[in-house]
Write a protein that holds these residues in place. Structure first.
Motif, PDB file in Angstrom:
ATOM      1  N   UNK A  93     -37.625 -14.332 -26.330  1.00 39.04           N
ATOM      2  CA  UNK A  93     -36.827 -15.341 -25.571  1.00 39.04           C
ATOM      3  C   UNK A  93     -37.079 -15.553 -24.398  1.00 39.04           C
ATOM      4  N   UNK A  94     -37.430 -16.754 -23.826  1.00 36.65           N
ATOM      5  CA  UNK A  94     -37.596 -17.139 -22.335  1.00 36.65           C
ATOM      6  C   UNK A  94     -36.305 -16.995 -21.394  1.00 36.65           C
ATOM      7  N   UNK A  95     -35.203 -17.216 -22.102  1.00 34.66           N
ATOM      8  CA  UNK A  95     -33.837 -17.177 -21.433  1.00 34.66           C
ATOM      9  C   UNK A  95     -32.879 -16.413 -22.062  1.00 34.66           C
ATOM     10  N   UNK A  96     -33.344 -15.200 -22.770  1.00 31.50           N
ATOM     11  CA  UNK A  96     -32.415 -14.241 -23.061  1.00 31.50           C
ATOM     12  C   UNK A  96     -31.618 -13.784 -21.861  1.00 31.50           C
ATOM     13  N   UNK A  97     -30.291 -13.433 -22.212  1.00 27.80           N
ATOM     14  CA  UNK A  97     -29.318 -13.065 -21.073  1.00 27.80           C
ATOM     15  C   UNK A  97     -28.760 -11.838 -21.186  1.00 27.80           C
ATOM     16  N   UNK A  98     -28.680 -11.199 -19.918  1.00 26.99           N
ATOM     17  CA  UNK A  98     -28.007 -10.013 -19.847  1.00 26.99           C
ATOM     18  C   UNK A  98     -26.353 -10.102 -20.183  1.00 26.99           C
ATOM     19  N   UNK A  99     -25.733  -8.926 -20.030  1.00 25.58           N
ATOM     20  CA  UNK A  99     -24.350  -8.575 -20.577  1.00 25.58           C
ATOM     21  C   UNK A  99     -23.403  -9.633 -19.681  1.00 25.58           C
ATOM     22  N   UNK A 100     -23.827 -10.179 -18.490  1.00 24.14           N
ATOM     23  CA  UNK A 100     -22.978 -11.012 -17.831  1.00 24.14           C
ATOM     24  C   UNK A 100     -23.470 -12.523 -17.953  1.00 24.14           C
ATOM     25  N   UNK A 101     -24.033 -12.764 -19.174  1.00 20.76           N
ATOM     26  CA  UNK A 101     -24.709 -14.238 -19.021  1.00 20.76           C
ATOM     27  C   UNK A 101     -25.755 -14.662 -18.168  1.00 20.76           C
ATOM     28  N   UNK A 102     -26.330 -13.653 -17.570  1.00 20.67           N
ATOM     29  CA  UNK A 102     -27.449 -14.175 -16.549  1.00 20.67           C
ATOM     30  C   UNK A 102     -28.850 -14.018 -17.025  1.00 20.67           C
ATOM     31  N   UNK A 103     -29.609 -14.920 -17.056  1.00 19.91           N
ATOM     32  CA  UNK A 103     -31.183 -14.858 -17.931  1.00 19.91           C
ATOM     33  C   UNK A 103     -31.738 -13.901 -16.998  1.00 19.91           C
ATOM     34  N   UNK A 104     -32.382 -12.987 -18.092  1.00 18.00           N
ATOM     35  CA  UNK A 104     -33.253 -11.918 -17.399  1.00 18.00           C
ATOM     36  C   UNK A 104     -34.514 -12.884 -16.988  1.00 18.00           C
ATOM     37  N   UNK A 105     -35.061 -12.761 -15.611  1.00 12.53           N
ATOM     38  CA  UNK A 105     -36.244 -13.166 -15.195  1.00 12.53           C
ATOM     39  C   UNK A 105     -37.263 -12.915 -15.933  1.00 12.53           C
ATOM     40  N   UNK A 106     -38.064 -13.678 -16.362  1.00 14.10           N
ATOM     41  CA  UNK A 106     -39.415 -13.473 -17.493  1.00 14.10           C
ATOM     42  C   UNK A 106     -38.890 -13.275 -18.783  1.00 14.10           C
ATOM     43  N   UNK A 107     -37.688 -13.534 -19.138  1.00 14.62           N
ATOM     44  CA  UNK A 107     -37.035 -13.572 -20.557  1.00 14.62           C
ATOM     45  C   UNK A 107     -37.066 -11.993 -21.191  1.00 14.62           C
ATOM     46  N   UNK A 108     -36.607 -11.957 -22.198  1.00 17.55           N
ATOM     47  CA  UNK A 108     -36.640 -10.737 -22.983  1.00 17.55           C
ATOM     48  C   UNK A 108     -37.151 -10.577 -24.183  1.00 17.55           C
ATOM     49  N   UNK A 109     -37.390  -9.290 -24.876  1.00 14.91           N
ATOM     50  CA  UNK A 109     -38.193  -9.026 -25.977  1.00 14.91           C
ATOM     51  C   UNK A 109     -37.481  -8.379 -26.978  1.00 14.91           C
ATOM     52  N   UNK A 110     -37.505  -8.223 -28.151  1.00  9.04           N
ATOM     53  CA  UNK A 110     -36.752  -7.785 -29.124  1.00  9.04           C
ATOM     54  C   UNK A 110     -37.656  -6.776 -29.709  1.00  9.04           C
ATOM     55  N   UNK A 111     -37.566  -5.366 -29.497  1.00 11.55           N
ATOM     56  CA  UNK A 111     -38.253  -4.379 -30.019  1.00 11.55           C
ATOM     57  C   UNK A 111     -37.964  -3.912 -31.300  1.00 11.55           C
ATOM     58  N   UNK A 112     -39.108  -3.250 -32.145  1.00  8.78           N
ATOM     59  CA  UNK A 112     -38.652  -2.742 -33.443  1.00  8.78           C
ATOM     60  C   UNK A 112     -39.624  -1.479 -33.589  1.00  8.78           C
ATOM     61  N   UNK A 113     -38.960  -0.222 -34.312  1.00  9.74           N
ATOM     62  CA  UNK A 113     -39.990   0.679 -34.823  1.00  9.74           C
ATOM     63  C   UNK A 113     -41.117   0.305 -35.454  1.00  9.74           C
ATOM     64  N   UNK A 114     -42.230   0.712 -35.263  1.00 11.44           N
ATOM     65  CA  UNK A 114     -43.523   0.366 -36.232  1.00 11.44           C
ATOM     66  C   UNK A 114     -43.159   0.944 -37.319  1.00 11.44           C
TER      67      UNK A 114
END
Length: 114
Positions: A93-114
């Protein structure tokens, strides 16, 4: 701090300017990544079932990892690898937010076990 989700360990990771930030996901079983990033970005929150853990508030807001970001997603998620478990980026997600509601620069990834 990784919790089982239908036998699969799910972890989220997000990229920040100074490096990587990782937290554990404890979403409800059956959560699916969306076909595109949702209008309301996912945000890191306290896990209501385990107050010492963090989770995304709505991981279904993640869309697929764009091909242009696959290498970065791999780098972020593989940083969570252990001897026994390897992780891959399954959502972005390009605008995923940290705990304080601030967007992570560069977005965020959802990671899963292979």
């Amino acid at each position: 701090m990784v919790m089982n989700m239908r036998g699969i360990k799910i972890v989220l990771a997000s990229v920040g300017l100074a490096g990587m930030v990782a937290a554990c996901a404890t979403s409800a079983p059956g959560v699916m990544i969306g076909s595109k990033p949702g209008a309301i970005p996912p945000r890191i929150v306290n896990d209501p079932k385990n107050p010492q853990s963090k989770t995304w508030d709505h991981p279904e807001a993640f869309g697929p990892v764009p091909a242009a970001l696959a290498a970065r997603g791999h780098a972020v998620c593989s940083a969570l690898d252990t001897k026994d478990v390897k992780y891959e980026a399954i959502g972005y997600h390009p605008k995923a937010e940290d705990y304080y509601g601030r967007p992570f620069p560069g977005g965020g990834f959802f990671c899963a076990a292979k």
